[in-house]
Design a protein around this motif. Structure first.
Motif, PDB file in Angstrom:
ATOM      1  N   THR A 223       0.864  -1.274  -0.248  1.00  0.00           N
ATOM      2  CA  THR A 223      -0.001   0.050   0.071  1.00  0.00           C
ATOM      3  C   THR A 223       1.005   1.250   0.121  1.00  0.00           C
ATOM      4  O   THR A 223       0.627   2.254  -0.673  1.00  0.00           O
ATOM      5  N   THR A 224       2.072   1.427   0.724  1.00  0.00           N
ATOM      6  CA  THR A 224       2.715   2.514   0.883  1.00  0.00           C
ATOM      7  C   THR A 224       3.772   2.696  -0.319  1.00  0.00           C
ATOM      8  O   THR A 224       4.143   3.665  -0.865  1.00  0.00           O
ATOM      9  N   ARG A 225       4.178   1.439  -0.967  1.00  0.00           N
ATOM     10  CA  ARG A 225       5.073   1.245  -1.863  1.00  0.00           C
ATOM     11  C   ARG A 225       6.392   1.795  -1.669  1.00  0.00           C
ATOM     12  O   ARG A 225       7.459   1.432  -2.398  1.00  0.00           O
ATOM     13  N   ARG A 226       6.620   2.526  -0.585  1.00  0.00           N
ATOM     14  CA  ARG A 226       7.929   3.103  -0.333  1.00  0.00           C
ATOM     15  C   ARG A 226       8.220   3.232   1.121  1.00  0.00           C
ATOM     16  O   ARG A 226       7.167   3.603   2.069  1.00  0.00           O
ATOM     17  N   VAL A 227       9.445   2.833   1.482  1.00  0.00           N
ATOM     18  CA  VAL A 227       9.720   2.791   2.990  1.00  0.00           C
ATOM     19  C   VAL A 227      10.031   4.423   3.445  1.00  0.00           C
ATOM     20  O   VAL A 227      10.590   5.172   2.885  1.00  0.00           O
ATOM     21  N   PRO A 228       9.041   5.069   4.207  1.00  0.00           N
ATOM     22  CA  PRO A 228       9.343   6.466   4.619  1.00  0.00           C
ATOM     23  C   PRO A 228      10.588   6.669   5.221  1.00  0.00           C
ATOM     24  O   PRO A 228      11.233   6.023   5.557  1.00  0.00           O
ATOM     25  N   ASP A 229      10.924   7.919   4.709  1.00  0.00           N
ATOM     26  CA  ASP A 229      12.417   8.450   5.006  1.00  0.00           C
ATOM     27  C   ASP A 229      12.561   8.745   6.529  1.00  0.00           C
ATOM     28  O   ASP A 229      13.628   8.770   6.973  1.00  0.00           O
TER      29      ASP A 229
ATOM     30  N   GLY B  64      20.340   4.216   2.082  1.00  0.00           N
ATOM     31  CA  GLY B  64      21.255   4.510   3.639  1.00  0.00           C
ATOM     32  C   GLY B  64      20.219   4.034   4.683  1.00  0.00           C
ATOM     33  O   GLY B  64      20.648   4.380   5.782  1.00  0.00           O
ATOM     34  N   GLY B  65      19.158   3.361   4.326  1.00  0.00           N
ATOM     35  CA  GLY B  65      18.503   2.785   5.545  1.00  0.00           C
ATOM     36  C   GLY B  65      19.048   1.897   6.333  1.00  0.00           C
ATOM     37  O   GLY B  65      19.796   1.074   5.870  1.00  0.00           O
TER      38      GLY B  65
ATOM     39  N   ARG C  29      23.221   9.102   3.729  1.00  0.00           N
ATOM     40  CA  ARG C  29      22.350   9.988   4.067  1.00  0.00           C
ATOM     41  C   ARG C  29      22.766  11.130   4.558  1.00  0.00           C
ATOM     42  O   ARG C  29      24.017  10.905   5.255  1.00  0.00           O
ATOM     43  N   PRO C  30      22.236  12.367   4.152  1.00  0.00           N
ATOM     44  CA  PRO C  30      23.056  13.576   4.691  1.00  0.00           C
ATOM     45  C   PRO C  30      22.624  13.708   6.281  1.00  0.00           C
ATOM     46  O   PRO C  30      21.813  13.141   6.620  1.00  0.00           O
TER      47      PRO C  30
ATOM     48  N   GLU D 231      27.015   6.831   9.660  1.00  0.00           N
ATOM     49  CA  GLU D 231      27.496   4.987   9.481  1.00  0.00           C
ATOM     50  C   GLU D 231      25.939   4.376   9.157  1.00  0.00           C
ATOM     51  O   GLU D 231      24.948   4.832   9.696  1.00  0.00           O
ATOM     52  N   GLN D 232      25.900   3.606   8.183  1.00  0.00           N
ATOM     53  CA  GLN D 232      24.610   2.822   7.793  1.00  0.00           C
ATOM     54  C   GLN D 232      24.853   1.536   8.478  1.00  0.00           C
ATOM     55  O   GLN D 232      25.970   0.819   8.249  1.00  0.00           O
ATOM     56  N   ARG D 233      23.904   0.951   9.030  1.00  0.00           N
ATOM     57  CA  ARG D 233      23.883  -0.165   9.835  1.00  0.00           C
ATOM     58  C   ARG D 233      22.892  -1.366   9.552  1.00  0.00           C
ATOM     59  O   ARG D 233      21.727  -0.911   9.623  1.00  0.00           O
TER      60      ARG D 233
END
Length: 449
Positions: free
Chosen positions: A186-192, A221-222, A356-357, A361-363
């Motif tokens: 339904t959302t199609r995208r993971v919210p920022d 960068g999630g 991501r600005p 670090e991305q984990r």
């Protein structure tokens, strides 16, 4: 007469000073720690934390009045009360209303609940590291948002089924983490604004667009926590490739579990951990039902660190999968069909510079078992604490993971058998003879006067 009045005056003055000191002692206190390394006082980190917390802190201890447990807890909490006057402690007798205590989840005598700013956290360990760490988590300035993927039969963070994460989801909410369900259909995208996305064992393959969105979420960068189960057909091969992860076939079988009383060889017990920061100071045993082994793709695009490993007596069984209660001797490693001897990794922490600005670090964490946090197995050993440590690390709340304990210097003496014999002879025979001889010498000397 003058000497008598003078002596009486000094006596009255001495009594007056004693009464004044006694009265002042009820109004003012003074505590000085003379222990080695100041180990009976709070460390600088804990003091700074208490001074930064705005608002009262309530501590409730579910301790029985019998014995010295309440006094032990009260003396320990007094260290915090001296730094933060609006921190209060009260005791509740768990035997007064056993049903209420059972519903509240109280499991052990002396269990502690901390309350601050409308949030709470439970502790079963009485130490500065545990208590200050809990206060630090409760003082979290910003609410973290964790989304659990749903729509393809995943484990629910608010579900009550045995396989769901309902109890652990409640733990996250008590720690100030907002938990929600996210349906990509339904959302199609993971919210920022999502701080962490959790994939908890989809039962059917995700649709192509949803699988591609997960890869795109990683590329943006999630942060991600991915639980994997044996023979899982989730349709996330592209995501595994993006993370440089490969799932080995079969189920990990570990013969060392019998030493812990575990008869099912497909249940892996862990009591030794890697040196990853998320597990610093963690020494509780954890239980993982039928985990799968993981491996890195070469060359990896991420920095890999092992989180969880099976013992040297383990392998990934690709043929006969053992059943509960089946003797481990009936399951044998044959080195065929992709079976690899242990130790095997079934938990990875992987990082890289974040695109991501404002983020450094991305984990990502990938765990080859989702059952250990389920309603059925959450109460086993340190499963719950391991889960909270994983979430703290993935949410970049490194300061919340642990506050180090301070201890006195080692003053243990290693004495040889000869030295012990000399000391024993000296105290049992030599010292009494010396005292008797010196007494006899003094007696004879006085008789001659």
């Amino acid at each position: 007469m003058g000497d008598r009045l003078n002596n009486l005056f000094h006596l009255v003055l001495l009594v007056a000073v004693a009464l004044l000191v006694g009265f002042l002692s009820t109004r003012y206190g003074f505590v000085h720690d003379i222990s080695r390394a100041q180990r009976l006082s709070l460390g600088a980190e804990s003091k700074a934390l208490l001074e930064s917390m705005k608002g009262p802190v309530e501590i409730v201890s579910y301790a029985r009045p019998q014995g010295n447990l309440r006094k032990t807890i009260g003396d320990f909490i007094a260290r915090y009360e001296r730094v933060k006057p609006d921190l209060s402690l009260r005791f509740v007798d768990p035997d007064a209303d056993p049903n209420a205590m059972r519903e509240a989840g109280v499991q052990i005598d002396g269990e502690i609940e901390l309350r601050f700013n409308g949030r709470s956290e439970r502790l079963k360990e009485l130490s500065e590291g545990a208590l200050s760490g809990a206060l630090l988590r409760l003082s979290r300035a910003r609410e973290r948002l964790v989304a659990f993927l749903e729509g393809e039969g995943e484990r629910k963070p608010d579900g009550v089924a045995n396989a769901d994460f309902g109890q652990f989801g409640e733990t996250l909410r008590q720690r100030g983490i907002r938990v929600l369900n996210l349906a990509l259909s339904t959302t199609r995208r993971v919210p920022d604004n999502v701080d962490l996305l959790v994939i908890a064992n989809p039962r059917v393959a995700l649709p192509g667009p949803a699988a591609l969105e997960l890869v795109d979420y990683i590329e943006r960068g999630g942060n991600l926590l991915w639980f994997i189960e044996p023979d899982e057909n989730s349709g996330l091969d592209a995501l595994a490739e993006a993370l440089s992860i490969r799932v080995l076939p079969g189920v990990i079988v570990d013969g060392s579990g019998q030493a812990f009383g575990i008869q099912d060889p497909s249940f892996v017990a862990v009591n030794r951990y890697t040196g990853h920061p998320a597990l610093a100071g963690f020494d509780l045993g954890t239980l993982f039902p039928q985990p799968v082994a993981l491996a890195q793709l070469a060359p990896p695009r991420w920095d890999f660190k092992s989180l969880l490993q099976s013992s040297q007596q383990s392998w990934n069984e690709t043929g006969h999968i053992p059943k509960a209660g089946e003797p481990a001797a009936d399951v044998r490693y044959d080195g065929k069909d992709g079976e690899i001897a242990g130790p095997l990794d079934f938990g990875f922490a992987i990082t890289r510079l974040s695109p991501r600005p404002g983020a450094r670090e991305q984990r990502v964490a990938v765990i080859g078992d989702g059952d250990f946090l389920s309603n059925s197995y959450l109460g086993n050993g340190g499963n719950r604490e391991l889960g909270t440590r994983l979430f703290d690390w993935l949410l970049a709340d490194d300061a919340l993971i642990a506050i180090p304990e301070r201890s006195a210097e080692d003053r243990h003496l290693d004495l040889s058998e000869t030295t012990l014999a000399i000391l024993s002879f000296g105290f049992l025979l030599g010292l009494p003879i010396l005292l008797a001889g010196s007494g006899l010498w003094i007696w004879r000397r006085r008789r001659r006067r």
